[in-house]
Design an enzyme around this catalytic site. Structure first.
Site, mmCIF file in Angstrom:
data_model
loop_
_atom_site.group_PDB
_atom_site.id
_atom_site.type_symbol
_atom_site.label_atom_id
_atom_site.label_comp_id
_atom_site.label_asym_id
_atom_site.label_seq_id
_atom_site.Cartn_x
_atom_site.Cartn_y
_atom_site.Cartn_z
ATOM 1 C CD GLU A 1 -3.290 0.208 2.086
ATOM 2 O OE1 GLU A 1 -4.177 -0.628 1.888
ATOM 3 O OE2 GLU A 1 -3.166 0.817 3.160
ATOM 4 C CG HIS B 1 8.523 -29.640 0.753
ATOM 5 N ND1 HIS B 1 9.075 -30.878 0.558
ATOM 6 C CD2 HIS B 1 9.272 -29.044 1.730
ATOM 7 C CE1 HIS B 1 10.095 -31.049 1.392
ATOM 8 N NE2 HIS B 1 10.242 -29.940 2.112
ATOM 9 C CE LYS C 1 -12.340 1.286 0.932
ATOM 10 N NZ LYS C 1 -11.736 2.268 1.823
HETATM 11 O O1 PA5 Z 1 -3.557 1.479 5.925
HETATM 12 C C1 PA5 Z 1 -4.667 1.926 5.764
HETATM 13 O O2 PA5 Z 1 -4.914 3.145 5.813
HETATM 14 C C2 PA5 Z 1 -5.861 1.017 5.499
HETATM 15 O O3 PA5 Z 1 -5.466 -0.302 5.418
HETATM 16 C C3 PA5 Z 1 -6.870 1.138 6.611
HETATM 17 O O4 PA5 Z 1 -6.250 0.822 7.822
HETATM 18 C C4 PA5 Z 1 -8.070 0.230 6.377
HETATM 19 O O5 PA5 Z 1 -8.655 0.512 5.151
HETATM 20 C C5 PA5 Z 1 -9.091 0.386 7.479
HETATM 21 O O6 PA5 Z 1 -9.488 1.715 7.579
HETATM 22 P P1 PA5 Z 1 -10.201 2.263 8.863
HETATM 23 O O7 PA5 Z 1 -9.261 2.162 10.005
HETATM 24 O O8 PA5 Z 1 -10.555 3.671 8.534
HETATM 25 O O9 PA5 Z 1 -11.427 1.400 9.074
#
Ligand code: PA5
Length: 433
Positions: free
Chosen positions: A284, A305, A419
């Site tokens: 990310e 394996h 989303k």
């Molecule tokens: O790293 C990030 O920002 C995302 O992975 C969020 O943690 C994830 O989408 C969850 O978001 P939130 O904490 O707003 O529910």
């Protein structure tokens, strides 16, 4: 030295002059990160967090954890992505994948999928048990965790009544904004704060990770002390004085040489969920503008394996990062057998940790000879302090790597696309056109 880098297996792949060539860039980006002058600077609060964390809140976390351990059989931790993976990674590395089989308090993770089957299984595991909930969401609006929270909230209110249910619900969220914060204030849930300047995937050392980890019975003071050690130990400003900077440089050099996949490898199955945390952290942070190493992972010798053939002999687009533990918890000795019918007496009397480490070394040598660059990260032992240092090491490397690559390592614009489509397909108001 709890966490240290061994680059002896890179000699055939990276020349010393290449480190010198990239060093000035590394110096520049580490200064950008540490001065808070780089892209995404609103989200670099994790850099100083090991020194600056809110002591009073950590005390409250420990008290809440004690209460959960005394009045509950089950803690359901609801969250996804950065609000999920770190806590689970730490609990399973410290307590093994069989943590729940050994622990009086079971910790189940919900709201990290939209599978009804998966959620129903957790609900069934909770039936007839004394339950507490820790709902974790920075935005407070994430679909997966919101749905799970609605379901578990109703379950608790039915089981305990509204007032007692409220005393068993802990909300970890933004200090002022968002639906979850509003709901928590209205219902009187105890709340813990995700700092504004720490993004989800860098938040394991905030209440996001600390409450579930403390409730599971682990020492969060030692985890934070380890992170503080890491901050000191990797504070060098150039490759030669910081293993974290050197690792970031290596990742960048290898990616420029056409290595597009980093395979993180551990010989401890308990590392499986830490691998998942790492995949989110790097994926990310770096996967932007059609750039970034693809983060993948294996657990060896299990996956030797299944994936071993490809790694040894397939397309040469990957490099490996081995996480090697000096000591890894409990051990088992190979017994001596008079007949030696299975021909194992050559290792009789040896512990499995010895055999496992020889397998690690043998794999590194084999893969290097097959043309796969191998990096080794040594960690003295599996405990809270070492893990805190390792977490800080990876977070720092990730921030530096992102800047070296020329991307903002602290945003995630790409995760919105699915989303929007999903909300449209589900008919969410405002998304149908
Ligand atoms: O790293 C990030 O920002 C995302 O992975 C969020 O943690 C994830 O989408 C969850 O978001 P939130 O904490 O707003 O529910």
């Amino acid at each position: 030295m709890a966490v240290s880098l061994n680059t002896e297996y890179l000699k055939d792949f990276i020349d010393e002059s290449e480190y010198s060539a990239i060093d000035s860039q590394v110096r520049l980006v580490q200064a950008l990160l540490r001065s808070g002058a780089g892209e995404g600077h609103d989200y670099v609060g994790w850099v100083d967090l090991p020194d600056n964390y809110d002591r009073e809140e950590v005390d409250r976390i420990k008290k809440a954890a004690e209460k959960i351990r005394s009045d509950s059989d089950v803690l359901v931790v609801i969250g996804i992505g950065g609000s999920y993976l770190g806590a689970r990674g730490v609990i399973e590395l410290l307590g093994s994948q069989y943590f729940n089989d050994f622990s009086d308090l079971k910790v189940y993770f919900a709201g990290n999928t939209l599978s009804g089957d998966a959620l129903k299984k957790i609900i069934r595991l909770c039936e007839g048990k004394r339950i507490s909930l820790n709902v974790i969401s920075k935005s407070g609006t994430t679909t997966e965790s919101s749905i799970a929270f609605r379901i578990f909230r109703a379950m608790l209110e039915k089981q305990y009544g509204k007032q007692e249910a409220a005393s068993r619900i802990y909300a970890t969220t933004d200090k002022a904004r968002g639906t979850l914060k509003k709901l928590a204030d209205k219902e009187g849930y105890e709340t813990f704060v995700i700092p504004d300047d720490v993004g989800g995937r860098y938040s394991v050392l905030t209440p996001v990770g600390l409450l579930p980890i403390a409730a599971a019975g682990f020492d969060i003071d030692a985890l934070l002390a380890g992170a503080q050690n890491g901050k000191k130990r990797f504070s060098g400003e150039e490759i030669g004085t910081s293993d974290a900077l050197k690792y970031a440089a290596i990742r960048n050099i290898l990616s420029r040489k056409g290595k597009s996949i980093e395979l993180t490898v551990s010989f401890e199955p308990a590392f499986t969920m830490m691998n998942e945390w790492l995949k989110q952290l790097y994926g990310e942070s770096e996967g932007k503008q059609h750039k970034g190493l693809f983060p993948a992972s294996c657990i060896f010798s299990t996956d030797l394996h299944s994936m071993g053939q490809y790694i040894q002999d397939g397309a040469r687009q990957l490099f490996e990062t081995f996480i090697r533990f000096g000591e890894a918890g409990e051990d088992v000795e190979v017994p001596y057998e008079i007949d030696d019918s299975d021909e194992l007496n050559f290792i009789a009397g040896k512990n499995l940790s010895y055999v496992n480490d020889k397998a690690l070394k043998a794999t590194e040598q084999a893969h290097v000879s097959g043309g796969v660059p191998c990096i080794e990260i040594n960690v003295d032992r599996i405990d809270e302090e070492n893990l805190g240092e390792l977490i800080y090491f990876f977070e720092l490397t990730c921030g530096i790597s992102g800047y070296l690559l020329g991307v903002n390592p602290f945003n995630q614009p790409g995760v919105e696309a699915y989303k929007k489509n999903m909300f449209k397909l589900l008919g969410k108001p405002g998304y149908t056109d």
